[in-house]
Design an enzyme around this catalytic site. Sequence first.
Site, mmCIF file in Angstrom:
data_model
loop_
_atom_site.group_PDB
_atom_site.id
_atom_site.type_symbol
_atom_site.label_atom_id
_atom_site.label_comp_id
_atom_site.label_asym_id
_atom_site.label_seq_id
_atom_site.Cartn_x
_atom_site.Cartn_y
_atom_site.Cartn_z
ATOM 1 N N GLY A 1 18.920 -11.614 -51.525
ATOM 2 C CA GLY A 1 19.196 -12.859 -51.789
ATOM 3 C C GLY A 1 20.077 -12.919 -52.904
ATOM 4 N N CYS B 1 22.061 -29.294 -57.159
ATOM 5 C CA CYS B 1 21.600 -30.365 -56.583
ATOM 6 C C CYS B 1 19.914 -29.969 -56.228
ATOM 7 C CB CYS B 1 22.098 -30.515 -55.031
ATOM 8 S SG CYS B 1 21.850 -29.069 -53.959
ATOM 9 N N MET C 1 21.411 -14.298 -56.929
ATOM 10 C CA MET C 1 20.803 -13.931 -58.516
ATOM 11 C C MET C 1 19.857 -14.987 -58.547
ATOM 12 S SD MET C 1 23.911 -12.625 -60.724
ATOM 13 C CE MET C 1 22.953 -12.611 -62.197
ATOM 14 N N PHE C 2 18.886 -14.959 -59.309
ATOM 15 C CA PHE C 2 18.022 -15.930 -59.909
ATOM 16 C C PHE C 2 16.856 -16.192 -58.593
ATOM 17 C CE2 PHE C 2 21.735 -16.943 -62.094
ATOM 18 C CZ PHE C 2 21.573 -16.374 -63.444
ATOM 19 N N CYS D 1 27.034 -26.739 -52.327
ATOM 20 C CA CYS D 1 27.661 -26.751 -53.660
ATOM 21 C C CYS D 1 28.441 -25.381 -54.040
ATOM 22 C CB CYS D 1 26.503 -27.020 -54.581
ATOM 23 S SG CYS D 1 25.574 -28.481 -54.489
ATOM 24 N N CYS E 1 23.385 -23.709 -53.582
ATOM 25 C CA CYS E 1 23.346 -23.918 -52.158
ATOM 26 C C CYS E 1 24.634 -23.686 -51.166
ATOM 27 C CB CYS E 1 22.534 -25.165 -51.867
ATOM 28 S SG CYS E 1 23.604 -26.604 -52.087
ATOM 29 N N GLU F 1 18.886 -3.685 -58.036
ATOM 30 C CA GLU F 1 20.273 -3.891 -58.026
ATOM 31 C C GLU F 1 21.000 -2.890 -56.973
ATOM 32 O OE1 GLU F 1 21.315 -6.129 -59.694
ATOM 33 O OE2 GLU F 1 20.006 -6.627 -61.140
ATOM 34 N N ALA F 2 20.551 -2.791 -55.932
ATOM 35 C CA ALA F 2 21.028 -1.845 -54.899
ATOM 36 C C ALA F 2 22.522 -2.088 -54.275
ATOM 37 C CB ALA F 2 20.247 -1.755 -53.545
HETATM 38 P P1 ADP Z 1 16.797 -11.883 -59.177
HETATM 39 O O1 ADP Z 1 16.090 -10.488 -59.346
HETATM 40 O O2 ADP Z 1 16.946 -12.475 -57.823
HETATM 41 O O3 ADP Z 1 18.143 -12.129 -60.040
HETATM 42 P P2 ADP Z 1 14.595 -12.468 -60.954
HETATM 43 O O4 ADP Z 1 13.343 -11.858 -60.478
HETATM 44 O O5 ADP Z 1 15.472 -11.539 -62.008
HETATM 45 O O6 ADP Z 1 15.676 -12.923 -59.872
HETATM 46 O O7 ADP Z 1 14.513 -13.776 -61.584
HETATM 47 C C1 ADP Z 1 13.747 -14.999 -61.060
HETATM 48 C C2 ADP Z 1 13.432 -15.979 -62.003
HETATM 49 O O8 ADP Z 1 14.521 -16.475 -62.793
HETATM 50 C C3 ADP Z 1 12.661 -17.018 -61.665
HETATM 51 O O9 ADP Z 1 11.133 -16.914 -61.388
HETATM 52 C C4 ADP Z 1 12.711 -18.067 -62.655
HETATM 53 O O10 ADP Z 1 11.898 -17.976 -63.718
HETATM 54 C C5 ADP Z 1 14.281 -17.843 -63.094
HETATM 55 N N1 ADP Z 1 15.161 -18.872 -62.500
HETATM 56 C C6 ADP Z 1 16.515 -19.094 -63.431
HETATM 57 N N2 ADP Z 1 17.268 -19.755 -62.670
HETATM 58 C C7 ADP Z 1 16.952 -20.107 -61.657
HETATM 59 C C8 ADP Z 1 17.225 -20.603 -60.242
HETATM 60 N N3 ADP Z 1 18.405 -21.498 -60.366
HETATM 61 N N4 ADP Z 1 16.429 -20.653 -59.444
HETATM 62 C C9 ADP Z 1 15.127 -20.085 -59.291
HETATM 63 N N5 ADP Z 1 14.581 -19.343 -60.471
HETATM 64 C C10 ADP Z 1 15.249 -19.277 -61.327
HETATM 65 ZN ZN ZN Z 2 23.482 -27.441 -54.054
#
Ligand code: ADP
Ligand code: ZN
Length: 208
Positions: free
Chosen positions: A16, A149, A18-19, A181, A178, A90-91
């Site tokens: 998916g 949004c 980031m974040f 956006c 999304c 981070e594959a």
């Molecule tokens: P990824 O590995 O996909 O980058 P992480 O597991 O490191 O994600 O982090 C997920 C966490 O990031 C969520 O539980 C939340 O606390 C935080 N977060 C920060 N910004 C967002 C966002 N825009 N949408 C969802 N979670 C977010």
């Molecule tokens: Zn959006």
Amino acid sequence: MDFSTGHMGWIEVVCGPMFSGKSEELIRRLRRALIARKRVQVFKPVIDTRYSAEEIVSHSDSRMKSEVVAGPQEILDKLDWRTQVVGIDEANFMGPDLVQIAQQLADSGKQVIIAGLDTDYMGRPFVPIPDLLCVAESITKTLAICIRCGNPAKHTQRLVESNDLIVVGASGMYEARCRSCFEPGIPRQEYLEFARPRLTPAQTPKQD
Ligand code: ADP
Ligand code: ZN
């Protein structure tokens, strides 16, 4: 996947933007494996030592000890063959050889859990995640929340100017968006390669 089937291995992919919680989900699955008293090893690419050199770290500060590798081959070099569960974060920074190495690990009876970005800052499939999805037994797509949004976000929006595929960074350099956006932008070089055959010399944008 938590089923136990003797010595059969398999591949799980969590992908998916980031974040979206990929690292959190990877850590959750690895902790469950530890609770089940399985031998676990976790790897991440050398390129990503943003938060820690010895741990994988989520944006919510969930952490787990990991080993840094320069590439997928080094996973084999550093692997203790008694290890039953192999986590890889981070594959998307690991390169195409990860596919064959993940297969080799799964074929030898290991549970391989891989997390990575499925698309890049342009919204294009990010090697080697698409191929990993094809060979995986289990696929989880995680979505973030769009910062603009509030809708489910499948894109990683780059906020800094760069044409490089890899610009390592976190909050401030990237945000989740999304599909409505998301603004992918057009890197100059790729625009030229794509557009050149259809432009006359006078129309071709000047390069600095
Ligand atoms: P990824 O590995 O996909 O980058 P992480 O597991 O490191 O994600 O982090 C997920 C966490 O990031 C969520 O539980 C939340 O606390 C935080 N977060 C920060 N910004 C967002 C966002 N825009 N949408 C969802 N979670 C977010
Ligand atoms: Zn959006």
